[in-house]
Write an enzyme that holds these catalytic residues in place. Sequence first.
Site, short mmCIF file in Angstrom:
data_model
loop_
_atom_site.label_atom_id
_atom_site.label_comp_id
_atom_site.label_asym_id
_atom_site.label_seq_id
_atom_site.Cartn_x
_atom_site.Cartn_y
_atom_site.Cartn_z
N CYS A 22 0.83 -1.21 0.00
CA CYS A 22 0.00 0.00 0.00
C CYS A 22 0.87 1.26 0.00
O CYS A 22 1.44 1.61 -1.01
CB CYS A 22 -1.00 -0.03 1.15
SG CYS A 22 -2.43 0.98 0.80
N HIS A 58 -3.66 -4.85 0.40
CA HIS A 58 -3.11 -5.43 1.63
C HIS A 58 -3.21 -6.96 1.58
O HIS A 58 -4.19 -7.52 2.08
CB HIS A 58 -3.87 -4.91 2.85
CG HIS A 58 -3.57 -3.49 3.16
ND1 HIS A 58 -2.52 -3.10 3.95
CD2 HIS A 58 -4.19 -2.34 2.77
CE1 HIS A 58 -2.50 -1.79 4.05
NE2 HIS A 58 -3.50 -1.30 3.33
N GLU A 108 -1.75 -9.12 3.30
CA GLU A 108 -1.65 -9.76 4.62
C GLU A 108 -3.00 -10.18 5.17
O GLU A 108 -3.08 -11.11 5.97
CB GLU A 108 -0.91 -8.84 5.60
CG GLU A 108 -1.65 -7.57 6.03
CD GLU A 108 -1.42 -6.37 5.11
OE1 GLU A 108 -1.09 -6.58 3.93
OE2 GLU A 108 -1.58 -5.21 5.58
N1 GLN Z 1 -1.82 6.86 2.93
C1 GLN Z 1 -1.95 6.13 1.71
C2 GLN Z 1 -3.29 6.34 1.04
O1 GLN Z 1 -4.21 6.78 1.66
C3 GLN Z 1 -1.68 4.65 1.94
C4 GLN Z 1 -2.70 4.01 2.79
C5 GLN Z 1 -2.26 2.66 3.31
O2 GLN Z 1 -1.09 2.33 3.28
N2 GLN Z 1 -3.18 1.87 3.79
O3 GLN Z 1 -3.43 6.05 -0.12
#
Ligand code: GLN
Length: 537
Positions: free
Chosen positions: A382, A509, A511
């Site tokens: 992410c 994600h 995970e």
């Molecule tokens: N801050 C980033 C976004 O909002 C990544 C978010 C995250 O890693 N879950 O896109």
Amino acid sequence: MPKFIFVTGGVVSSLGKGIATSSIGLLIKRHGYPVKPLKLDPYLNVDPGTMNPFQHGEVFVTDDGAETDLDLGHYERFLNQNLSRKNNATAGQIYESLIKKEREGYFLGKTVQVVPHLTDEIKLRINELVEHEKDVIIVEIGGTVGDIESLPFLEAIRQMRLEYGEGNTLFIHVTLVPYIKSIGELKTKPTQHSVMKLREIGIQPDLIICRSEKKIGTEIREKISLFTNVPRERVVEMRDLPTIYQAPLILHREKVDLNILKKLNLSPSPEVDLSDWDSFVNTLLKLREKVKIGIVGKYVDVKDSYKSISEAFVHASVSNNVKVDLKYIDSEKLEEIQDITEEFADVDGILVPGGFGYRGIEGKIRAIKFARENRIPFFGICLGMQLASIEFARNVLGLKGANSTEFVPDTEHPVITILPEKRNLKRLGGTLRKGAYPAILKPGTLTFEIYGHVREISERHRHRYEFNPVYREMFEKNGMIVAGESPDGYLVEIIELKSHPFFIGVQFHPEFKSRPMNPHPIFHHFVKAAKNRRYGK
Ligand code: GLN
């Protein structure tokens, strides 16, 4: 009739109630009953999504995009079952829907009270999970007995015993039996008091799970049984374990499943099989070779912030037959030191996890540069993927000052940004992309290999910003491959580096979908790459 199991906690928090609930769920499921878990959180936030990871640990995300308590992650991993927003409710949500009903005139001017109206609303959330008459609903009440805010929840489950009767409801109390070193004794008094507290509200536990660091002998069990009115065979021990995955095996050995089924008038399955868990745990406990993965993040002091990631590494440890040690590296610290080589001298792979806000970002970018230049296996999740894009833009493409508009709104090179069609939505909120989305993989890429040559995958998201498609061609011409994209080809979901043994960044994600017996393929292959780096192929 459906059956209800209620799990409460006493004495202190963080007793592993979530693990106990998950383990019991797993055991009941293995006896052939459909299990539906529910976590009830007594705090007033409407969802855990906006809560600070420093305080509350990881926010878990389900396929349907619910931001939930991290215990849902344990439930999913133990039960090997996808959950939804129905499986977690906070007091805030329950009050919100009650107040909405009141505003809409639903109560026709009656006085709206905690009992019966709020408790009815709580019971509604529990009953909503029932789909089938064979269902076993396991409800875990967050917090500790004695907390003011848990009271309506305890009152609601007390009422459920009255409504559904003894043979259909079961109360489990998880408590602490502390060991006092100076006298070398285990103490039962806190348990006695916590059960007294429960009984004051009208709940008599049917089973007590004693958490302790030492073995609880017959004498202690008998004492607890005597004072709490719980039969001796239903006072069980759950000692601190080397791994949480042992818990179901221990509880099975203590015949917890048989006792629960008997109390609920359900017949046990004669051939309940836990051999897969047994061998998973056996392998895990016997791992000898080690690899070290550096996790570069901002929330490193609170290990629960990266719960699903650390569990995914446990799964990948077993599948690779190598013990993964995690080294949490504070990204802010990396901003201060001159030469970061030493920080990474002992790591075989670098992972940059998700996160929000500018703090620590430049340290993470330094770590990514180091991984890219030194051919160290790299996995960006992410925010980690977004930063890998920024690093590449700055240091390979020469786009000075490239950034995400999350950190520098008027950056010259917004490699990561809010896409135009969402920009005007900004003030309305709701710009976060949450839950399961499909991605199409590109044949011939490492990611395509890793996923076993499937074309379409589905992964869970939780982010606001995206890779800016304006820069895509420039990236692809210079050695960064887009290995996965949204079905319409617009969103970049996975990037990988052509000339690197393992460099993958994913916008989602992974995970959240790793399971003990079914590790996530990227985690599995990342650990494999780290192992190859340390021990050679
Ligand atoms: N801050 C980033 C976004 O909002 C990544 C978010 C995250 O890693 N879950 O896109």
